[in-house]
Write a protein that holds these residues in place. Structure first.
Motif, PDB file in Angstrom:
ATOM      1  N   LEU A   1       8.480   5.290  -0.346  1.00  0.00           N
ATOM      2  CA  LEU A   1       9.719   5.946  -0.753  1.00  0.00           C
ATOM      3  C   LEU A   1      10.480   5.213  -1.843  1.00  0.00           C
ATOM      4  N   ARG A   2      10.092   3.973  -2.118  1.00  0.00           N
ATOM      5  CA  ARG A   2      10.755   3.255  -3.211  1.00  0.00           C
ATOM      6  C   ARG A   2      10.452   3.955  -4.517  1.00  0.00           C
ATOM      7  N   PRO A   3      11.420   4.047  -5.419  1.00  0.00           N
ATOM      8  CA  PRO A   3      11.157   4.754  -6.678  1.00  0.00           C
ATOM      9  C   PRO A   3      10.140   3.998  -7.537  1.00  0.00           C
ATOM     10  N   VAL A   4       9.256   4.756  -8.157  1.00  0.00           N
ATOM     11  CA  VAL A   4       8.239   4.182  -9.025  1.00  0.00           C
ATOM     12  C   VAL A   4       8.840   4.036 -10.416  1.00  0.00           C
ATOM     13  N   ARG A   5       8.793   2.819 -10.932  1.00  0.00           N
ATOM     14  CA  ARG A   5       9.327   2.586 -12.272  1.00  0.00           C
ATOM     15  C   ARG A   5       8.367   3.152 -13.306  1.00  0.00           C
TER      16      ARG A   5
ATOM     17  N   PHE B   1       0.814  -1.214   0.000  1.00  0.00           N
ATOM     18  CA  PHE B   1       0.000   0.000   0.000  1.00  0.00           C
ATOM     19  C   PHE B   1       0.850   1.267   0.000  1.00  0.00           C
ATOM     20  N   GLY B   2       2.091   1.171   0.444  1.00  0.00           N
ATOM     21  CA  GLY B   2       3.005   2.302   0.297  1.00  0.00           C
ATOM     22  C   GLY B   2       3.312   2.571  -1.163  1.00  0.00           C
ATOM     23  N   ARG B   3       3.476   1.490  -1.936  1.00  0.00           N
ATOM     24  CA  ARG B   3       3.693   1.651  -3.378  1.00  0.00           C
ATOM     25  C   ARG B   3       2.455   2.253  -4.042  1.00  0.00           C
ATOM     26  N   ARG B   4       1.270   1.773  -3.632  1.00  0.00           N
ATOM     27  CA  ARG B   4       0.020   2.317  -4.173  1.00  0.00           C
ATOM     28  C   ARG B   4      -0.139   3.794  -3.792  1.00  0.00           C
ATOM     29  N   PHE B   5       0.308   4.149  -2.586  1.00  0.00           N
ATOM     30  CA  PHE B   5       0.275   5.539  -2.136  1.00  0.00           C
ATOM     31  C   PHE B   5       1.158   6.399  -3.033  1.00  0.00           C
ATOM     32  N   ALA B   6       2.367   5.925  -3.326  1.00  0.00           N
ATOM     33  CA  ALA B   6       3.288   6.686  -4.178  1.00  0.00           C
ATOM     34  C   ALA B   6       2.741   6.822  -5.601  1.00  0.00           C
ATOM     35  N   GLN B   7       2.127   5.768  -6.113  1.00  0.00           N
ATOM     36  CA  GLN B   7       1.552   5.844  -7.457  1.00  0.00           C
ATOM     37  C   GLN B   7       0.391   6.826  -7.496  1.00  0.00           C
ATOM     38  N   ALA B   8      -0.459   6.803  -6.472  1.00  0.00           N
ATOM     39  CA  ALA B   8      -1.577   7.745  -6.420  1.00  0.00           C
ATOM     40  C   ALA B   8      -1.069   9.180  -6.283  1.00  0.00           C
ATOM     41  N   HIS B   9      -0.020   9.363  -5.511  1.00  0.00           N
ATOM     42  CA  HIS B   9       0.549  10.695  -5.337  1.00  0.00           C
ATOM     43  C   HIS B   9       1.148  11.206  -6.647  1.00  0.00           C
ATOM     44  N   ALA B  10       1.840  10.340  -7.366  1.00  0.00           N
ATOM     45  CA  ALA B  10       2.453  10.746  -8.633  1.00  0.00           C
ATOM     46  C   ALA B  10       1.397  11.054  -9.691  1.00  0.00           C
ATOM     47  N   ALA B  11       0.280  10.340  -9.656  1.00  0.00           N
ATOM     48  CA  ALA B  11      -0.778  10.549 -10.647  1.00  0.00           C
ATOM     49  C   ALA B  11      -1.751  11.645 -10.223  1.00  0.00           C
ATOM     50  N   GLY B  12      -1.597  12.187  -9.038  1.00  0.00           N
ATOM     51  CA  GLY B  12      -2.499  13.215  -8.550  1.00  0.00           C
ATOM     52  C   GLY B  12      -3.828  12.654  -8.076  1.00  0.00           C
TER      53      GLY B  12
END
Length: 120
Positions: free
Chosen positions: A79-83, A19-30
């Motif tokens: 915090l892991r980078p999103v590919r 869910f941290g990865r999903r959080f980062a993806q949602a943050h990057a996509a707005g």
């Protein structure tokens, strides 16, 4: 730490990473960043309750290990980078300008059908 408590900590850690990865993806996509955090909380809450109930120690503080694993997993996952996903490139031979286009499979049949109806 007993096996059930270790499993609770590992599930909390894995949930946090996902869910941290999903959080980062949602943050990057707005998008809505509250949904992944809420989903993680829904999974971790029963694990915390189960840890409090199953804790065999006198101090009863093993729930902190599960809470720490949940929060660390969420932070590391976010915090892991999103590919970046690059679209696949389809390699096809290029057509020369002076070559005719290939005939459509039904084009001859349609031309014959039109010729028969126009003659009738």
């Amino acid at each position: 730490m007993t096996l059930p408590l270790l499993l609770c900590a590992l599930i909390a850690l894995t949930s946090g990473l996902h869910f941290g990865r999903r959080f980062a993806q949602a943050h990057a996509a707005g998008g809505n960043v509250a949904l992944p955090a809420l989903a993680h909380g829904v999974i971790v809450t029963p694990l915390m309750i189960l840890t409090v109930v199953l804790d065999p120690t006198a101090a009863g503080l093993l729930w902190m290990a599960v809470a720490t694993a949940a929060l660390v997993g969420l932070a590391v996952g976010a915090l892991r980078p999103v590919r970046e996903v690059t679209p696949a490139v389809t390699l096809a031979p290029q057509r020369l300008a002076d070559t005719p286009l290939p005939a459509q499979p039904g084009a001859q049949h349609a031309a014959q059908h039109a010729a028969q109806h126009s003659a009738a």
